[in-house]
Enzyme design. Structure first.
Site, PDB file in Angstrom:
ATOM      1  N   ASN A  99       0.842  -1.189   0.000  1.00 42.37           N
ATOM      2  CA  ASN A  99       0.000   0.000   0.000  1.00 42.37           C
ATOM      3  C   ASN A  99       0.882   1.245   0.000  1.00 42.37           C
ATOM      4  O   ASN A  99       2.081   1.175   0.312  1.00 42.37           O
ATOM      5  CB  ASN A  99      -0.893   0.012   1.251  1.00 42.37           C
ATOM      6  N   CYS A 128     -11.444   0.095  -6.208  1.00 46.10           N
ATOM      7  CA  CYS A 128     -10.829  -1.012  -5.462  1.00 46.10           C
ATOM      8  C   CYS A 128     -11.459  -2.317  -5.921  1.00 46.10           C
ATOM      9  O   CYS A 128     -12.648  -2.553  -5.713  1.00 46.10           O
ATOM     10  CB  CYS A 128     -11.027  -0.820  -3.958  1.00 46.10           C
ATOM     11  N   GLY A 129     -10.647  -3.151  -6.574  1.00 48.26           N
ATOM     12  CA  GLY A 129     -11.165  -4.378  -7.184  1.00 48.26           C
ATOM     13  C   GLY A 129     -11.563  -5.440  -6.176  1.00 48.26           C
ATOM     14  O   GLY A 129     -12.622  -6.077  -6.310  1.00 48.26           O
ATOM     15  N   CYS A 131      -4.950  -7.432  -4.377  1.00 48.33           N
ATOM     16  CA  CYS A 131      -5.269  -6.179  -5.066  1.00 48.33           C
ATOM     17  C   CYS A 131      -5.770  -6.527  -6.460  1.00 48.33           C
ATOM     18  O   CYS A 131      -4.991  -6.879  -7.351  1.00 48.33           O
ATOM     19  CB  CYS A 131      -4.049  -5.272  -5.150  1.00 48.33           C
ATOM     20  N   ASN A 142      -7.424  -4.654  -8.861  1.00 53.77           N
ATOM     21  CA  ASN A 142      -7.110  -3.740  -9.963  1.00 53.77           C
ATOM     22  C   ASN A 142      -5.636  -3.835 -10.338  1.00 53.77           C
ATOM     23  O   ASN A 142      -5.270  -3.780 -11.509  1.00 53.77           O
ATOM     24  CB  ASN A 142      -7.458  -2.294  -9.572  1.00 53.77           C
TER      25      ASN A 142
END
Ligand SMILES: N[C@H](CCC[C@H](N)C(=O)O)C(=O)O
Length: 300
Positions: free
Chosen positions: A67, A224-225, A76, A78
C-alpha cells in the site's frame, strides 16, 4: 541512481498502480521506497505490484503488494489486472498464474483487452477475516457509526478476499456520504485487528451494484477491485443480487463496470480493464526514480 529497476505507472479503473519489475533479484521493494514514491505527485500510487521470480512450480511470478503507506496488502484486484496487461504486452502470453501471500491466482487477457482474474475463495469465518469478536453470522455484524439511535452506517457484511473487507449497504448514492470522515474510524475500528477496507454499496438491481471504497493503508481511492468482489459476494450471500453482477465503481473516472462472478465452485472472478500510462526506472530501496528518456521527450 546506481541500482534501479523498470516500473510502469498504470491504473485499473483509476486505482493508481506502480508495477515494479523485481525479476532476477533477491531484494524486495522497501516500505521506505514506497513512501518516497508516494510522496511525489508524479509517482503517487495506491498500490505497488512488485513482480518477482516464481517461487512455486507452475506459477509465472510471485507478486508482492504494498500500500502507499508502506504496509503490505494480501490482495489487489485492480493491480493484478495491471500486472497481467504488463506481462501480456511483454511476452505475448494471454494466461498467467501468480502466487501472492494469500495464495495462487489465475488470470487471462481477452481478445477485447479486458482482463479476468480469479481472485480465489471468499472467507467468512470471523477469525479468518479477522474480527476481534466472535460472530457466527458475518453476513451482518453489529457495528455502527453516527448517532446511536440514528446511525449513518450500520450492520456491515464482513469477509476476506485474502484481505479484510466490510461492506455497508446504503440506499442513497455512495458519493453522497462523507466517507473521508467515516473511513478512517471504520478502517481502524477495534473490531478489525488487522484493519479493514471499507466499502459503501448501493443495490441498483439484482444484477448491478454501485460502490465506493476507503482502502486500508491507502485511504479514499478511485477504485478497489477486491472491494468490488467483496460487495458482489456479500450481495449474493444476503439475497440482494444474483451471483453475477456489474459493479459501477462510483468514484472511478473510467465508466466501464467491473463484472464479478461468484462461481458455483466458490471462486470469485473479476473482469475489467487496465491502462498503461508511462514507464521509468526506480531504486527499490530508496524510491529515487526517473522517467524513460523517450517518454520524457514526448511529454515536453
Ligand atoms: N486496490 C486494491 C485493494 C488494495 C487493498 C489494500 N488497501 C489492503 O487490503 O490493504 C484492489 O483493487 O483490490
Amino acid at each position: 541512481m546506481s541500482d534501479t529497476v523498470e516500473f510502469a505507472k498504470m491504473n485499473g479503473l483509476g486505482n493508481k498502480i506502480l508495477v515494479v519489475d523485481m525479476r532476477g533479484r533477491k531484494d524486495m521493494v522497501t516500505p521506505q521506497a514506497a513512501i518516497a514514491l508516494n510522496s511525489d505527485p508524479e509517482t503517487a500510487f495506491d498500490q505497488i505490484m512488485a513482480i518477482h521470480d516464481p517461487r512455486a512450480q507452475g506459477t509465472d511470478a510471485y507478486i508482492d503488494i504494498l500500500n502507499c503507506d508502506g504496509t503490505k496488502a494480501q490482495a489487489c484486484g485492480n493491480g493484478t489486472r495491471c500486472v497481467v496487461q504488463a506481462l501480456a504486452s511483454e511476452t505475448g502470453k494471454k494466461t498467467f498464474t501468480f502466487q501472492t501471500v494469500a495464495g495462487i491466482l489465475n488470470a487471462s487477457e481477452h481478445e477485447n483487452g479486458m482482463i479476468s482474474v480469479d481472485m480465489g475463495l471468499p472467507r467468512f469465518r470471523w477469525d479468518d477475516i479477522p474480527l476481534s469478536e466472535e460472530f457466527y453470522d458475518t453476513s451482518r455484524i453489529e457495528l455502527q457509526i453516527g448517532p446511536i439511535d440514528n446511525p449513518v452506517l450500520h450492520s456491515p457484511a464482513v469477509m476476506s478476499m485474502g484481505n479484510p473487507h466490510a461492506v455497508f449497504w446504503v440506499t442513497n448514492d455512495p458519493m453522497t456520504f462523507d466517507l473521508e470522515r467515516f473511513g478512517p474510524l471504520l478502517e481502524n475500528h477495534p473490531m478489525f485487528p488487522e484493519k479493514a477496507n471499507i466499502t459503501l454499496a448501493q443495490v441498483v438491481s439484482d444484477t448491478a451494484l454501485r460502490t465506493r471504497t476507503f482502502e486500508r493503508g491507502a485511504g479514499l481511492t478511485l477504485a478497489c477491485g477486491s472491494a468490488a468482489c467483496a460487495a458482489a459476494v456479500s450481495a449474493a450471500r444476503t439475497g440482494r443480487t444474483g451471483r453475477t453482477v456489474e459493479i459501477d465503481v462510483a468514484s472511478s473516472p473510467v465508466r466501464i463496470p467491473l463484472i464479478i462472478e461468484w462461481r458455483h465452485d466458490n471462486h470469485v472472478v473479476m473482469t475489467g480493464p487496465a491502462e498503461w500510462e508511462w514507464s521509468g526506472r526506480a531504486d527499490p530501496e530508496t524510491g529515487a526514480w526517473s522517467r524513460d528518456a523517450a517518454q520524457a521527450k514526448a511529454a515536453l
